[in-house]
Design an enzyme around this catalytic site. Structure first.
Site, PDB file in Angstrom:
ATOM      1  N   ASP A 153       0.794  -1.499   0.355  1.00  0.00           N
ATOM      2  CA  ASP A 153       0.185  -0.131   0.251  1.00  0.00           C
ATOM      3  C   ASP A 153       0.630   1.075  -0.085  1.00  0.00           C
ATOM      4  O   ASP A 153       2.115   1.189  -0.328  1.00  0.00           O
ATOM      5  CB  ASP A 153      -1.222  -0.044   1.319  1.00  0.00           C
ATOM      6  CG  ASP A 153       0.023   0.253   2.117  1.00  0.00           C
ATOM      7  OD1 ASP A 153      -0.381   1.086   3.145  1.00  0.00           O
ATOM      8  OD2 ASP A 153       0.634  -1.334   2.846  1.00  0.00           O
ATOM      9  N   HIS A 170       1.536  -8.356  -3.851  1.00  0.00           N
ATOM     10  CA  HIS A 170       0.632  -7.898  -3.655  1.00  0.00           C
ATOM     11  C   HIS A 170       1.499  -6.221  -3.476  1.00  0.00           C
ATOM     12  O   HIS A 170       2.079  -6.180  -2.676  1.00  0.00           O
ATOM     13  CB  HIS A 170       0.288  -8.332  -2.392  1.00  0.00           C
ATOM     14  CG  HIS A 170      -1.215  -7.352  -1.678  1.00  0.00           C
ATOM     15  ND1 HIS A 170      -2.339  -7.265  -2.566  1.00  0.00           N
ATOM     16  CD2 HIS A 170      -1.038  -6.482  -0.978  1.00  0.00           C
ATOM     17  CE1 HIS A 170      -3.428  -6.309  -1.980  1.00  0.00           C
ATOM     18  NE2 HIS A 170      -2.491  -5.690  -0.883  1.00  0.00           N
ATOM     19  N   ASP A 203       0.475 -17.746  -5.468  1.00  0.00           N
ATOM     20  CA  ASP A 203       1.890 -16.242  -6.179  1.00  0.00           C
ATOM     21  C   ASP A 203       0.333 -15.421  -6.476  1.00  0.00           C
ATOM     22  O   ASP A 203       0.201 -15.374  -7.961  1.00  0.00           O
ATOM     23  CB  ASP A 203       2.348 -17.019  -7.250  1.00  0.00           C
ATOM     24  CG  ASP A 203       3.503 -15.434  -7.460  1.00  0.00           C
ATOM     25  OD1 ASP A 203       2.940 -15.255  -7.113  1.00  0.00           O
ATOM     26  OD2 ASP A 203       4.221 -16.449  -8.501  1.00  0.00           O
ATOM     27  N   GLU A 244       2.478 -10.524   0.124  1.00  0.00           N
ATOM     28  CA  GLU A 244       2.947  -8.817   0.026  1.00  0.00           C
ATOM     29  C   GLU A 244       5.101  -9.264   0.554  1.00  0.00           C
ATOM     30  O   GLU A 244       5.039  -9.677   0.344  1.00  0.00           O
ATOM     31  CB  GLU A 244       1.660  -8.744   1.763  1.00  0.00           C
ATOM     32  CG  GLU A 244       1.805  -6.542   1.321  1.00  0.00           C
ATOM     33  CD  GLU A 244       1.057  -5.787   2.008  1.00  0.00           C
ATOM     34  OE1 GLU A 244       0.681  -4.792   1.957  1.00  0.00           O
ATOM     35  OE2 GLU A 244       0.998  -6.721   3.804  1.00  0.00           O
TER      36      GLU A 244
END
Length: 787
Positions: free
Chosen positions: A376, A707, A756, A765
């Site tokens: 993020d 991610h 994956d 992540e």
């Protein structure tokens, strides 16, 4: 449940302005009213875009769920149907949903959507075909009423917007959609989204994984070399090592191990450590089964250490990522969140997230710079701490343990600061240290304390570059943990940067001592575990003895002041060090070992006996990790938890345990520890139950789809895949994310709790505190590769 009894409950031809514009208000007529057609209108399965329609095999993917804003639930594929179980409906209709992506809807094509649906009691939902990310334009949307009996539904629509390679079909069933009280189940079957111009490609048949698992990058010539073979045989098997031409260069017999609990399979071991000839493209043949190719070379980690280091530049905030430093044009981008200034989140938002009273602030801080923490766009002091420490520790370890001082020295063109006569590793670490210093409060009764984090008001969608993030961003309150992270890192920086920038070193020391005093004044201001719904992870930690120990250690090494020595010896951790040695003693939430390493590596006035005691503790810890590895069929230096699981970020524990063994070798030159450090990398690079290299760009089955918001090619082809040298968090028995749950991982053996895929944030992540030890250990192995 296969019938042709289809009705079209409202032939939905262009249910929005201009056939493909913004969605118009939902039709006034309810489902089942006069707009029903008596003709059959199901979609044609021969032209179905959906990759899973009937659930006969119990597989749900690529359908998965999304719950947010207080909604909770789960989904299962069982008995030929997909059922969404909703415990709490949340607030908005999309707070509880089931969705399917991985398809393309094309401009000018006609589509038919058909399905059967029902619920455990009459309820409503909204169906949509539209964008999977902002601005979330719908190409088709419709309210749907369900009864407790399966009903067929069919709709048609034209696509007159531009083709969308990231489209999703979703059924929103949360918020006011839920009728009645209590949990509810909503079920689907025979789902078809058909396009007469589309013919599904032949199903992809995945090649079986090799049963002979190796480090897919390779082995260092004079180190131990192991492969693991999946086999139920109780008898030894013959093995041959073949060179790139297929010629046999070594042979032997395997050693049966039996059932490996962490892998959930029976295995045998190949020990080919006596073969030391460098070369490329070696293959192990075990009773006719062949491994992936690998190299034997003293320099197999020379590129990985640099790529792992470059990750930090590539994830910088507040600066354009540019060539040549980016490594490729595809990874360049404008600056994300430049000149970032922020104030505290509103009191109501903090209360909702569970923060302590009085956490608001009236000031604004300039908090530009730093590293984006993970997948993020948040920036977190508590995770920045261990990440910076690891980079700085590599520098100090090279200085004081006769290490490779050239590995990350001032080089040509590695990062923008290269050529300034400061080691590149210190330039890179400073980018984060400067940000952490800016997070220190300068006003109010909590001046000196440090804000826990800064991130968006809400979660951004996948395939959102940092400069595309337009959400408002807020500081979270100050915490004792963040304050002690700054105290530790700034104290460490004060001694390291002094030869290069005395003013900066003095600034760091002043900030560190101010933070220490503030933390002593406010020793229990904690981040709540509940603050995980609004754009950032919580990084909550209720046990701060280790943070106090770490900060005191770094301050003592730097200053020699008796008050810091007193804090070290008075700490309960002095009498009870390194509790959970079976798994790891180093993580963002367990940091006392960081202080011990600094005390053991950097000259200080603790006393010879005390310094030796710190080294002995680290060696003892390394012994426990080595013993754990030797007791497993995959030789992984990571034990199972007390509940028999792997935890979130298990790969980082493996590589941190390898770091501890590397330091033990530095202290006593026992080659067992040198080889033990390599065992950790063997596991991460393919010698595991998934035959998966967990590092992007390295190995035959290298990590592909971590991610991440920007390295999001799987979610949207206009974005790049991840650059090489980035470590996935790896197997996680908790499988908390919907995608991993939909992958059928329930009950997985610990090593096999992984997928994956970009949507699997709980297993796949990537973060700064996982890549920092990857950089450290790969550089250490490269340093020792020729031994």
């Amino acid at each position: 449940m296969r019938t042709n009894n289809w009705i079209s409950t409202g032939l939905a031809l262009c249910l929005f302005s201009a056939c493909g514009g913004e969605a118009t208000p939902e039709p006034a007529h309810p489902e089942g009213s006069a707009n029903k057609l008596t003709a059959d209108h199901p979609g044609d399965p021969a032209h179905n875009l959906l990759k899973q329609s009937t659930f006969e095999d119990g597989v749900m993917l690529p359908w998965n769920t999304s719950f947010g804003n207080g909604a909770t639930g789960s989904a299962t594929a069982k008995d030929g149907k997909l059922c969404l179980h909703i415990e709490q409906p949340g607030v908005e209709r999309w707070d509880a949903q089931v969705r399917h992506r991985e398809m393309v809807v094309e401009k000018g094509h006609k589509y038919t959507l058909s399905f059967k649906a029902w619920a455990s009691r009459p309820t409503k939902l909204t169906g949509k075909v539209g964008m999977s990310g902002p601005p979330y334009t719908d190409y088709w949307t419709r309210p749907i009423r369900l009864t407790s009996e399966p009903q067929p539904f069919a709709y048609e629509f034209d696509m007159q917007k531009d083709s969308d390679p990231t489209v999703e079909i979703a059924f929103h069933a949360g918020g006011a959609m839920v009728q009645g009280n209590g949990p509810i189940d909503v079920c689907f079957d025979d789902l078809v989204l058909s396009d007469p111009a589309f013919t599904p490609p032949p199903p992809v048949v995945k090649a079986p994984l090799p049963t002979v698992r190796v480090n897919q990058v390779g082995y260092l010539p004079n180190f131990e070399k192991f492969a693991t073979v999946v086999s139920d045989s109780a008898a030894p098997l013959a093995w041959q090592l073949l060179d790139a031409t297929g010629a046999k260069v070594a042979e032997g017999q395997t050693t049966p191990y039996g059932q490996d609990k962490s892998a959930g399979e029976s295995v045998q071991l190949v020990d080919f450590g006596k073969f030391t000839t460098p070369g490329k493209g070696y293959v192990l043949d075990v009773a006719g089964a062949k491994s992936d190719p690998f190299d034997i070379d003293a320099h197999i980690y020379s590129q990985l250490k640099l790529d792992a280091f470059k990750y930090f530049y590539q994830t910088r905030s507040g600066i354009p990522i540019a060539m040549p430093f980016a490594g490729g044009e595809q990874w360049t981008r404008p600056a994300g969140h430049p000149n970032e200034k922020a104030t505290c989140a509103p009191a109501a938002a903090l209360k909702k997230a569970g923060w302590y009273d009085g956490g608001t602030c009236s000031y604004t801080l300039d908090v530009h710079g730093g590293w984006y923490d993970a997948g993020d766009h948040g920036k977190y002091v508590v995770n920045g701490g261990i990440s910076v420490w690891t980079l700085l520790d590599w520098y100090e370890r090279a200085q004081f343990m006769n290490g490779d001082k050239t590995a990350f020295a001032d080089q040509a063109g590695l990062i923008p600061e290269s050529g300034n006569k400061v080691p590149d590793i210190l330039d890179e670490a400073r980018w984060e240290i400067d940000f952490m210093l800016r997070m220190q409060a300068t006003e109010g009764d909590k001046a000196g304390m440090v804000h826990h984090k800064i991130h968006d008001q809400g979660w951004t969608a996948l395939a959102t570059a940092p400069h595309e993030d337009k959400q408002e961003r807020f500081l979270r309150p100050v915490t004792t943990a963040a304050t002690l992270n700054l105290a530790a890192v700034a104290a460490q920086a004060a001694r390291i940067y002094k030869p290069f920038d005395k003013a900066f070193a003095a600034q760091c020391l002043a900030a560190a001592e101010k933070a220490w005093l503030a933390a002593a004044k406010f020793p229990s201001l904690l981040a709540p575990a509940s603050d995980s719904q609004d754009g950032g992870g919580p990084y909550d930690d209720a046990h701060l003895d280790d943070e106090f120990y770490w900060a005191a250690s770094e301050l003592f090494v730097t200053t020699g002041k008796p008050e810091y020595k007193k804090a070290i010896t008075a700490s309960p951790l002095s009498a009870k060090p390194m509790e959970d040695a079976q798994q790891t003693a180093m993580s963002w939430a367990a940091v006392d070992t960081l202080g011990r390493i600094s005390l053991a590596v950097v000259p200080n006035s603790l006393g010879a006996a005390e310094i030796k005691a710190q080294r002995d503790l680290i060696v003892g810890l390394a012994e426990s990790y080595l013993k754990t590895a030797q007791e497993q069929g995959y030789r992984v230096p990571l034990g199972l938890s007390k509940s028999g699981t792997y935890e979130w970020g298990s790969n980082s524990w493996v590589v941190n345990n390898a770091l501890v063994m590397a330091l033990a070798y530095d202290f006593n030159k026992d080659k067992r520890f040198r080889d033990g450090a390599a065992l950790g990398m063997d596991y991460l690079l393919g010698r595991n139950a998934m035959a998966q290299s967990y590092v992007t760009g390295f190995g035959e089955r290298a990590l592909q789809n971590p991610h991440h918001r920007f390295w999001a090619h799987q979610a949207n082809p206009k974005y790049p895949s991840a650059p090489p040298g980035i470590l996935s968090g790896g197997p996680n028995s908790g499988i908390q994310d919907p995608y991993a749950q939909a992958s059928g991982l329930a009950g997985c053996a610990p090593q096999k709790c992984f997928v994956d895929n970009i949507e699997s944030w709980s297993t796949n992540e990537i973060t700064i505190n996982w890549n920092s030890p990857l950089m450290w250990v790969s550089a250490w192995l490269d340093e020792h590769g020729a031994e």
